[in-house]
Design an enzyme around this catalytic site. Sequence first.
Site, PDB file in Angstrom:
ATOM      1  N   HIS A  16       0.866  -1.202   0.000  1.00  0.00           N
ATOM      2  CA  HIS A  16       0.000   0.000   0.000  1.00  0.00           C
ATOM      3  C   HIS A  16       0.890   1.236   0.000  1.00  0.00           C
ATOM      4  CE1 HIS A  16      -3.808   2.148   1.462  1.00  0.00           C
ATOM      5  NE2 HIS A  16      -2.910   3.088   1.218  1.00  0.00           N
ATOM      6  N   HIS A  18       1.528   5.407  -1.643  1.00  0.00           N
ATOM      7  CA  HIS A  18       1.191   6.595  -2.440  1.00  0.00           C
ATOM      8  C   HIS A  18       2.483   7.175  -3.001  1.00  0.00           C
ATOM      9  CE1 HIS A  18      -2.953   6.766  -0.910  1.00  0.00           C
ATOM     10  NE2 HIS A  18      -2.417   6.263   0.185  1.00  0.00           N
ATOM     11  N   LYS A 105      -9.268  -0.409  -5.846  1.00  0.00           N
ATOM     12  CA  LYS A 105      -9.258   0.301  -4.567  1.00  0.00           C
ATOM     13  C   LYS A 105     -10.592   0.990  -4.328  1.00  0.00           C
ATOM     14  CE  LYS A 105      -7.885   2.175  -0.794  1.00  0.00           C
ATOM     15  NZ  LYS A 105      -6.672   2.750  -0.254  1.00  0.00           N
ATOM     16  N   HIS A 142     -10.460   1.126   1.819  1.00  0.00           N
ATOM     17  CA  HIS A 142     -10.277   2.142   2.858  1.00  0.00           C
ATOM     18  C   HIS A 142     -11.515   2.027   3.744  1.00  0.00           C
ATOM     19  CE1 HIS A 142      -8.808   6.110   4.418  1.00  0.00           C
ATOM     20  NE2 HIS A 142     -10.009   6.013   4.962  1.00  0.00           N
ATOM     21  N   HIS A 180      -4.633  -0.592   5.966  1.00  0.00           N
ATOM     22  CA  HIS A 180      -4.177   0.230   7.103  1.00  0.00           C
ATOM     23  C   HIS A 180      -5.112   0.143   8.304  1.00  0.00           C
ATOM     24  CE1 HIS A 180      -7.008   2.901   5.116  1.00  0.00           C
ATOM     25  NE2 HIS A 180      -6.152   3.289   4.195  1.00  0.00           N
ATOM     26  N   ASP A 253       1.417   2.680   3.530  1.00  0.00           N
ATOM     27  CA  ASP A 253       0.560   3.846   3.340  1.00  0.00           C
ATOM     28  C   ASP A 253       1.388   5.131   3.425  1.00  0.00           C
ATOM     29  OD1 ASP A 253      -1.716   5.254   2.752  1.00  0.00           O
ATOM     30  OD2 ASP A 253      -2.563   5.141   4.766  1.00  0.00           O
TER      31      ASP A 253
END
Length: 351
Positions: A16, A18, A105, A142, A180, A253
């Site tokens: 995971h 970004h 996602k 999420h 997460h 994350d």
Amino acid sequence: MAYTTELTIRRPDDWHLHLRDGAMMEAVLPFTTKQFGRAVIMPNLVEPVTTAAAAADYRRRILQALPDEGDGAGFLPLMTCYLTDAADPAQIEEGFLDGVFTAVKLYPANATTNSASGVTDPLALRGVFETMQRLGMPLLIHGEVTDSDIDIFDREAVFIDRILTPLVTNFPELKIVLEHVTTKDAVDFVSAQPGKLAATITAHHLIINRNAIFEGGIRPHNYCLPIAKRERHRLALREAAVSGAPYFFLGTDSAPHAISAKEAACGCAGIFTAPCAMGLYAQVFEEEDALDRLEGFASEFGPLFYGLEPNETSLTLRQDGQALPEMVSVNGGDPVRVFSAENPPSWSVAG
Ligand code: DOR
Ligand code: ZN
């Protein structure tokens, strides 16, 4: 017993991550490629990655930014599809079969950064989930409700009750990752159904509890979503991470934002851990007297869930007390602040 100061494990993956785009991506990418063989790349760009064509382009830009040689040269970005209310199951299937999308996602609309185009009613997307279930394509969630009447610290637990429980019941073969996780509720939910779903755990949620957001004043660099919870939740996450249960695995994350976007009247959610991610995890596992379980969590359980081979190469960590840069500079933009730079983990990546 000899004191361990060096540890070599199979090369880990980040399930995971970004990376953003452009100059920001170019600035943060080397930290990840130094440690990880692969990463699942989040699709919440300013213009969300909703099509296979956009994901293929984004992947090309990431590959172009890799170094020509060394560890980073072989890094593999695994692309995800940003789910919207208008998602077309046939296009998701095509993107998956073409090898562009690894997973989908699900962001509940307005749950976090760049999620305005997310899903308003997740349980309504039956066609998408039926297709994914048939394909064995993972759904990454999420897991927070966004209703303004739900306390921010309860949003994950309420999501589990209202959305995740019926989803797991209605689609019993759907491969789900609750991303997460931040609560004992999530740990218990995942543990109670072994093999049904998995969860990623960030380094920062293993390290901070909610006090860290307000220590002596407001600390925007400790603000992320899902927000850090009470101490008893952090302890439950630690127990899960070091348990050796294959349905808990690593996902940083790591979420870089320009310092001006964090230190603002309305600061963005996100903690940037990429420069020290494996050091942070190693420190936690050492504190829990479980360094022998780090390899499973970081390098084996993720590939097992995704149906991929683990990496063939290795990564060596050393307990050498290396300093961390406080900031990472971004060409033409504001720098990004590194998590825990003032109190770096004692472990770092060798070389
Ligand atoms: O803290 C977060 N930051 N949580 C998310 O879900 C998104 C991420 C981001 O993209 O900045
Ligand atoms: Zn994220």
